[in-house]
Design an enzyme around this catalytic site. Structure first.
Site, short mmCIF file in Angstrom:
data_model
loop_
_atom_site.label_atom_id
_atom_site.label_comp_id
_atom_site.label_asym_id
_atom_site.label_seq_id
_atom_site.Cartn_x
_atom_site.Cartn_y
_atom_site.Cartn_z
N HIS A 186 0.84 -1.20 0.00
CA HIS A 186 0.00 0.00 0.00
C HIS A 186 0.87 1.25 0.00
O HIS A 186 1.94 1.26 0.62
CB HIS A 186 -0.90 0.02 1.24
CG HIS A 186 -1.91 -1.09 1.24
ND1 HIS A 186 -3.04 -1.06 0.47
CD2 HIS A 186 -1.93 -2.28 1.89
CE1 HIS A 186 -3.74 -2.17 0.65
NE2 HIS A 186 -3.08 -2.93 1.52
N LYS A 224 -10.50 -2.20 3.43
CA LYS A 224 -10.16 -1.48 2.20
C LYS A 224 -11.04 -1.87 1.03
O LYS A 224 -10.93 -1.32 -0.05
CB LYS A 224 -8.69 -1.71 1.87
CG LYS A 224 -7.78 -1.14 2.94
CD LYS A 224 -6.35 -1.13 2.54
CE LYS A 224 -5.49 -0.52 3.63
NZ LYS A 224 -5.33 -1.42 4.80
N ARG A 269 -7.37 -11.83 9.39
CA ARG A 269 -6.71 -10.60 9.85
C ARG A 269 -6.68 -10.55 11.37
O ARG A 269 -7.64 -10.97 12.02
CB ARG A 269 -7.47 -9.36 9.37
CG ARG A 269 -7.71 -9.26 7.88
CD ARG A 269 -8.72 -8.15 7.64
NE ARG A 269 -9.04 -7.93 6.24
CZ ARG A 269 -9.98 -8.59 5.58
NH1 ARG A 269 -10.68 -9.52 6.18
NH2 ARG A 269 -10.23 -8.31 4.32
N CYS A 308 -3.73 -26.94 -12.79
CA CYS A 308 -4.24 -28.24 -12.32
C CYS A 308 -4.15 -28.37 -10.80
O CYS A 308 -4.55 -29.38 -10.24
CB CYS A 308 -3.54 -29.39 -13.03
SG CYS A 308 -2.04 -29.99 -12.26
C1 LIG Z 1 -7.27 -11.10 3.94
C2 LIG Z 1 -6.07 -10.27 4.23
C3 LIG Z 1 -5.61 -9.34 3.30
C4 LIG Z 1 -4.50 -8.55 3.58
N1 LIG Z 1 -3.97 -7.75 2.61
C5 LIG Z 1 -2.86 -7.03 2.85
C6 LIG Z 1 -2.25 -6.26 1.83
O1 LIG Z 1 -2.66 -6.28 0.68
N2 LIG Z 1 -1.18 -5.49 2.17
C7 LIG Z 1 -0.68 -5.46 3.43
O2 LIG Z 1 0.25 -4.70 3.67
N3 LIG Z 1 -1.20 -6.22 4.41
C8 LIG Z 1 -2.26 -7.02 4.13
N4 LIG Z 1 -2.79 -7.82 5.10
C9 LIG Z 1 -2.19 -7.81 6.42
C10 LIG Z 1 -0.94 -8.68 6.48
O3 LIG Z 1 -1.15 -9.90 5.83
C11 LIG Z 1 -0.61 -8.89 7.95
O4 LIG Z 1 -0.54 -7.65 8.58
C12 LIG Z 1 0.72 -9.61 8.14
O5 LIG Z 1 0.79 -10.76 7.33
C13 LIG Z 1 0.84 -9.96 9.60
O6 LIG Z 1 2.05 -10.64 9.78
P1 LIG Z 1 2.42 -11.22 11.21
O7 LIG Z 1 3.77 -11.77 11.08
O8 LIG Z 1 2.15 -10.20 12.25
O9 LIG Z 1 1.33 -12.37 11.50
P2 LIG Z 1 1.17 -13.83 10.86
O10 LIG Z 1 1.56 -13.87 9.45
O11 LIG Z 1 -0.22 -14.26 11.21
O12 LIG Z 1 2.22 -14.70 11.66
C14 LIG Z 1 2.06 -15.03 13.00
C15 LIG Z 1 2.81 -16.31 13.25
O13 LIG Z 1 2.77 -16.60 14.64
C16 LIG Z 1 2.69 -17.99 14.79
N5 LIG Z 1 2.17 -18.26 16.13
C17 LIG Z 1 0.97 -17.90 16.64
N6 LIG Z 1 0.85 -18.34 17.90
C18 LIG Z 1 2.00 -18.98 18.21
C19 LIG Z 1 2.47 -19.65 19.38
N7 LIG Z 1 1.75 -19.77 20.49
N8 LIG Z 1 3.72 -20.23 19.32
C20 LIG Z 1 4.47 -20.14 18.19
N9 LIG Z 1 4.05 -19.52 17.07
C21 LIG Z 1 2.84 -18.94 17.08
C22 LIG Z 1 1.79 -18.45 13.66
O14 LIG Z 1 1.99 -19.82 13.34
C23 LIG Z 1 2.21 -17.51 12.53
O15 LIG Z 1 3.18 -18.09 11.69
C24 LIG Z 1 -3.88 -8.66 4.83
C25 LIG Z 1 -4.31 -9.61 5.75
C26 LIG Z 1 -5.37 -10.44 5.43
C27 LIG Z 1 -5.76 -11.54 6.39
#
Ligand SMILES: Cc1cc2nc3c(=O)[nH]c(=O)nc-3n(C[C@H](O)[C@H](O)[C@H](O)COP(=O)(O)OP(=O)(O)OC[C@H]3O[C@@H](n4cnc5c(N)ncnc54)[C@H](O)[C@@H]3O)c2cc1C
Length: 497
Positions: free
Chosen positions: A57, A260, A321, A449
């Site tokens: 973004h 969004k 999310r 596929c």
């Molecule tokens: C539908 C959707 C569309 C989106 N589109 C965009 C976009 O276009 N652009 C953008 O900038 N952002 C977008 N986002 C937001 C973006 O994807 C997230 O903000 C980002 O991926 C978050 O990353 P994270 O590492 O915080 O969380 P996550 O990717 O959820 O990673 C968290 C990790 O923690 C691990 N975990 C959880 N609990 C434990 C535990 N107790 N012990 C060990 N491991 C644990 C999980 O296994 C996971 O791997 C979107 C999100 C969604 C869902």
């Protein structure tokens, strides 16, 4: 009482290896620190980083002053050089927020002003006709659009893997299938001293909570219940590459209170992507798709591009999310226990913001925990890493050269995506343990596929490389076994494994 296994002493533990945990680990690997990254999944990325729109973004969606507004605009600027250093795919396509009528036009003007205040470059409000000059398939009733030239799209799997791969090359240790079940404190309870997991205790004076939709659960373990995560599902369609050229940029509907809005985009690998919806749910991991959700995504996308051919969809997916009830990213060190840092509520634009979040966390560590760990330069830090060569993008000469060195480069495993045996072997060597893991590394099964042709071969290669029986190979860890027994075999399954 049975003794708990001790799994080692570290300077910093990062819980969660989504894009945020991976970017934090990579940034901290610039320093001479012993870092452990712990994730409960078998293969990465998992969580929201596996299933999202992957849009970088521009940074105009959020009000000036919010942390997410600042970190999004900064993160966007950081991605281009990072994609070169870390060799992940990015497509500089630009984005349009599309307005239909006076009310929505007012909204894009507000976004334009917000963007300028947030320091976003390359913003312009254009007429519907101007939009259709660039995007001839855009709906005829779109009256105006906000163009953002710094909008881009990345391959989210490659990006997340690139950050953690480089962190590990620079000395960090990754522990998958390791679930944090509790936090450990010193005797007085004033300082954090590590985490307990299903594998045993990991010790460190600093613990960073980047657990995505579980960040509030982990935060409560530290005694902080100041925020709550509301898991919110978004459903998508992916279309065959032949539909990818319906658009060249990233088209958004006008945003609403829920998010969004539905988008239509061409992915970094040239497929067409439509979605996401936005529906709250209690489950933090349920990524099932639903007929009403998919219908909503499709109808929303048709408002932007009426000609989308539903029969060219090759798969559907959903992501969850980590929506938070405080309206902004929650990134801060706890007063007590000392050493605990929350990186929570990282919903969109979390993917875009991740590299900037990582720098922000490193600053917190410098400012708040200088007495606990010293951020001295890692003398062997190498900012660069290479992805596994993408066979489908090589010239015939390059392909022949690789095949001369190793015949596995001449053995096609996935016909849709032109993936070779050598790429699958290298993915396993770099850490893929499941069919889904291999798919995220090098794309077998991502094509038309959807794995019908290549899955059996991927299972066979995984089994061979890991020294396991094919019966033990899973789709994505846990109980997701793919095979129940051998056909035409005189042996029983237990005799084979
Ligand atoms: C539908 C959707 C569309 C989106 N589109 C965009 C976009 O276009 N652009 C953008 O900038 N952002 C977008 N986002 C937001 C973006 O994807 C997230 O903000 C980002 O991926 C978050 O990353 P994270 O590492 O915080 O969380 P996550 O990717 O959820 O990673 C968290 C990790 O923690 C691990 N975990 C959880 N609990 C434990 C535990 N107790 N012990 C060990 N491991 C644990 C999980 O296994 C996971 O791997 C979107 C999100 C969604 C869902």
């Amino acid at each position: 009482m049975a003794r708990v296994r001790e799994c080692g002493y570290y300077d910093i533990i990062v819980i969660g290896c989504g894009i945020v945990g991976a970017a934090i680990a990579r940034d901290l690997s610039r320093y001479a620190l012993k870092i452990a990254v712990i994730d409960k999944s078998s293969d990465l990325p998992s969580g929201a980083s596996r299933a999202n729109s992957s849009m970088l973004h521009g940074g105009f969606d959020d009000e000036p002053g919010l942390l997410k507004a600042k970190l999004c605009a900064k993160g966007n600027r950081m991605y281009r050089p990072l994609s070169e250093e870390l060799d992940f795919k990015i497509r500089d396509c630009g984005s349009f927020v599309c307005a239909k009528g006076a009310e929505e036009e007012k909204h894009i003007e507000k976004l334009y002003e917000q963007g300028k205040a947030n320091g976003v470059i390359g913003l312009e409000i254009v007429s519907g006709d101007k939009l259709r000059e660039k995007e001839p398939n855009a709906a005829p009733d779109i009256t105006a659009a906000l163009w953002c030239s710094s909008g881009a799209i990345v391959n989210n799997f490659e990006a997340t893997l690139a950050f953690i791969d480089n962190a590990c090359q620079n000395g960090a240790s990754l522990f998958t299938e390791t679930e944090v079940t509790g936090l450990l404190f010193d005797d007085a309870g004033a300082n954090i001293s590590g985490v307990s997991t299903n594998r045993g205790n990991f010790r460190a004076p600093i613990v960073i909570n980047a657990a995505g939709t579980y960040t509030d659960v982990i935060s409560r373990m530290a005694g902080d219940d100041s925020f709550k995560i509301y898991p919110t599902r978004g459903e998508y369609f992916i279309f065959d590459r032949s539909a990818g050229n319906l658009v060249t940029s990233f088209l958004f509907s006008c945003p609403s209170a829920l998010g969004k809005g539905i988008t239509v985009a061409r992915t970094a690998d040239d497929n067409l992507l439509i979605g996401p919806t936005s529906v709250r749910q209690t489950d933090r991991e349920d990524t099932g798709t639903t007929i009403p959700g998919l219908d909503e995504a499709f109808e929303g996308a048709k408002r932007l591009v009426p000609r989308i051919p539903r029969n060219m969809s090759i798969t559907t997916f959903a992501g969850v999310r980590a929506n938070i009830d405080i309206g902004d990213f929650c990134i801060k060190a706890a007063d007590k226990p000392r050493g605990f840092v929350n990186v929570a509520g990282i919903k969109s634009p979390g993917f875009t913001s991740a590299p900037a979040i990582a720098e922000y966390v490193a600053e917190i560590i410098k400012d708040s925990f200088g007495g606990i760990v010293k951020l001295e330069k890692n003398p062997t830090f190498n900012p660069e890493r290479k992805h596994i060569p993408r066979f489908s993008e090589l010239s015939n000469e390059e392909r022949a050269e690789l095949a001369r060195k190793d015949p596995k480069w001449g053995q096609i495993v996935c016909r849709c995506e032109s993936v070779t045996e050598a790429q699958v072997v290298e993915a396993v060597r770099r850490g893929a343990r499941t069919v889904m893991g291999v798919k995220m590394w090098v794309r077998p099964g991502m094509g038309r596929c959807q794995g019908g042709f290549c899955s059996p071969m991927v299972v066979e290669i995984l089994a061979r490389e890991l020294g396991l029986s094919p019966l033990e190979i899973t789709r994505q860890g846990g109980n997701s076994k793919l095979l129940t027994g051998m056909t035409k075999s005189p042996l029983l399954p237990e005799e084979l494994s």
